[in-house]
Design a protein around this motif. Structure first.
Motif, mmCIF file in Angstrom:
data_model
loop_
_atom_site.group_PDB
_atom_site.id
_atom_site.type_symbol
_atom_site.label_atom_id
_atom_site.label_comp_id
_atom_site.label_asym_id
_atom_site.label_seq_id
_atom_site.Cartn_x
_atom_site.Cartn_y
_atom_site.Cartn_z
ATOM 1 N N ASP A 75 -24.274 61.393 -68.126
ATOM 2 C CA ASP A 75 -24.356 62.767 -67.625
ATOM 3 C C ASP A 75 -24.531 62.778 -66.108
ATOM 4 O O ASP A 75 -24.005 63.652 -65.422
ATOM 5 C CB ASP A 75 -25.506 63.536 -68.275
ATOM 6 C CG ASP A 75 -25.214 63.934 -69.714
ATOM 7 O OD1 ASP A 75 -24.038 63.863 -70.135
ATOM 8 O OD2 ASP A 75 -26.170 64.300 -70.415
ATOM 9 N N LYS A 76 -25.251 61.817 -65.589
ATOM 10 C CA LYS A 76 -25.475 61.757 -64.142
ATOM 11 C C LYS A 76 -24.259 61.214 -63.403
ATOM 12 O O LYS A 76 -23.949 61.651 -62.295
ATOM 13 C CB LYS A 76 -26.711 60.925 -63.845
ATOM 14 C CG LYS A 76 -27.978 61.627 -64.300
ATOM 15 C CD LYS A 76 -29.179 60.743 -64.204
ATOM 16 C CE LYS A 76 -30.397 61.490 -64.748
ATOM 17 N NZ LYS A 76 -31.505 60.619 -65.009
ATOM 18 N N PRO A 79 -20.766 64.267 -64.082
ATOM 19 C CA PRO A 79 -21.294 65.625 -64.228
ATOM 20 C C PRO A 79 -20.258 66.584 -64.811
ATOM 21 O O PRO A 79 -19.054 66.370 -64.682
ATOM 22 C CB PRO A 79 -21.663 66.037 -62.812
ATOM 23 C CG PRO A 79 -21.274 64.936 -61.909
ATOM 24 C CD PRO A 79 -20.711 63.830 -62.704
ATOM 25 N N THR A 81 -20.076 70.018 -64.136
ATOM 26 C CA THR A 81 -19.698 71.171 -63.309
ATOM 27 C C THR A 81 -19.469 70.713 -61.875
ATOM 28 O O THR A 81 -19.929 69.648 -61.454
ATOM 29 C CB THR A 81 -20.796 72.247 -63.311
ATOM 30 O OG1 THR A 81 -21.949 71.734 -62.631
ATOM 31 C CG2 THR A 81 -21.163 72.687 -64.730
ATOM 32 N N GLU A 83 -20.798 72.046 -59.261
ATOM 33 C CA GLU A 83 -22.097 72.017 -58.589
ATOM 34 C C GLU A 83 -22.817 70.695 -58.846
ATOM 35 O O GLU A 83 -23.404 70.094 -57.934
ATOM 36 C CB GLU A 83 -22.967 73.195 -59.043
ATOM 37 C CG GLU A 83 -24.338 73.229 -58.407
ATOM 38 C CD GLU A 83 -24.316 73.365 -56.895
ATOM 39 O OE1 GLU A 83 -25.303 72.930 -56.263
ATOM 40 O OE2 GLU A 83 -23.340 73.894 -56.332
ATOM 41 N N GLU A 84 -22.771 70.219 -60.080
ATOM 42 C CA GLU A 84 -23.401 68.934 -60.415
ATOM 43 C C GLU A 84 -22.705 67.783 -59.698
ATOM 44 O O GLU A 84 -23.355 66.821 -59.287
ATOM 45 C CB GLU A 84 -23.391 68.723 -61.928
ATOM 46 C CG GLU A 84 -24.330 69.655 -62.668
ATOM 47 C CD GLU A 84 -24.166 69.576 -64.181
ATOM 48 O OE1 GLU A 84 -23.155 69.031 -64.670
ATOM 49 O OE2 GLU A 84 -25.056 70.087 -64.885
ATOM 50 N N ARG A 86 -21.247 68.024 -56.726
ATOM 51 C CA ARG A 86 -21.720 68.096 -55.339
ATOM 52 C C ARG A 86 -23.122 67.496 -55.200
ATOM 53 O O ARG A 86 -23.397 66.719 -54.285
ATOM 54 C CB ARG A 86 -21.720 69.545 -54.856
ATOM 55 C CG ARG A 86 -20.369 70.011 -54.332
ATOM 56 C CD ARG A 86 -20.475 71.333 -53.576
ATOM 57 N NE ARG A 86 -20.778 72.458 -54.447
ATOM 58 C CZ ARG A 86 -19.873 73.081 -55.207
ATOM 59 N NH1 ARG A 86 -18.624 72.686 -55.203
ATOM 60 N NH2 ARG A 86 -20.230 74.089 -55.980
ATOM 61 N N LEU A 87 -24.014 67.853 -56.119
ATOM 62 C CA LEU A 87 -25.378 67.302 -56.067
ATOM 63 C C LEU A 87 -25.374 65.797 -56.235
ATOM 64 O O LEU A 87 -26.077 65.077 -55.523
ATOM 65 C CB LEU A 87 -26.245 67.955 -57.143
ATOM 66 C CG LEU A 87 -26.659 69.393 -56.883
ATOM 67 C CD1 LEU A 87 -27.330 69.981 -58.132
ATOM 68 C CD2 LEU A 87 -27.596 69.466 -55.690
ATOM 69 N N ARG A 88 -24.582 65.316 -57.191
ATOM 70 C CA ARG A 88 -24.495 63.872 -57.396
ATOM 71 C C ARG A 88 -23.998 63.185 -56.137
ATOM 72 O O ARG A 88 -24.549 62.182 -55.700
ATOM 73 C CB ARG A 88 -23.557 63.561 -58.566
ATOM 74 C CG ARG A 88 -23.453 62.054 -58.821
ATOM 75 C CD ARG A 88 -22.168 61.621 -59.456
ATOM 76 N NE ARG A 88 -21.014 62.000 -58.658
ATOM 77 C CZ ARG A 88 -19.778 62.033 -59.137
ATOM 78 N NH1 ARG A 88 -19.545 61.762 -60.398
ATOM 79 N NH2 ARG A 88 -18.767 62.364 -58.360
ATOM 80 N N PHE A 96 -30.279 58.520 -59.098
ATOM 81 C CA PHE A 96 -30.560 59.427 -60.215
ATOM 82 C C PHE A 96 -31.615 58.822 -61.023
ATOM 83 O O PHE A 96 -32.567 58.899 -61.323
ATOM 84 C CB PHE A 96 -29.340 59.735 -61.072
ATOM 85 C CG PHE A 96 -28.501 58.567 -61.426
ATOM 86 C CD1 PHE A 96 -28.820 57.756 -62.482
ATOM 87 C CD2 PHE A 96 -27.368 58.266 -60.698
ATOM 88 C CE1 PHE A 96 -28.043 56.689 -62.828
ATOM 89 C CE2 PHE A 96 -26.574 57.194 -61.047
ATOM 90 C CZ PHE A 96 -26.909 56.408 -62.098
#
Length: 96
Positions: A75-76, A79, A81, A83-84, A86-88, A96
């Motif tokens: 999942d990490k 991702p 989405t 947004e996920e 971009r965060l990753r 993570f």
């Protein structure tokens, strides 16, 4: 898989409980599973029904934990989405 045994057949390793490549434990799970099965046979004096029952019961919590950790890792890394993603990417793959 609800049971790794049927009749006089037992599955170990990837055949029974492959976590995923993300777990990085394929070989280790095979060795741990084979050892758990052998220990069950020794403990239950070769009675395959009792040994299989113990093997399924005793190893299950460990396998569940490894599989859950593999899902969390995937999942990490992958991702769902934008947004996920971009965060990753902001945090880096190793954070993570």
């Amino acid at each position: 898989m609800p049971s790794w045994t049927k009749g006089r057949v037992a599955l170990v390793g990837d055949a029974g409980y492959c976590a995923s490549p993300a777990a990085g434990m394929g070989g280790s799970l095979a060795i741990i599973g084979a050892t758990a099965l052998a220990d069950s046979f020794e403990k239950h004096k070769g009675n395959h029904a009792s040994a299989f029952e113990a093997y399924n019961k005793d190893l299950r919590p460990f396998i569940n934990e490894v599989q859950t950790n593999a899902i969390d890792t995937l999942d990490k890394l992958l991702p769902g989405t934008e947004e996920e993603v971009r965060l990753r990417n902001q945090n880096g793959f190793g954070h993570f």
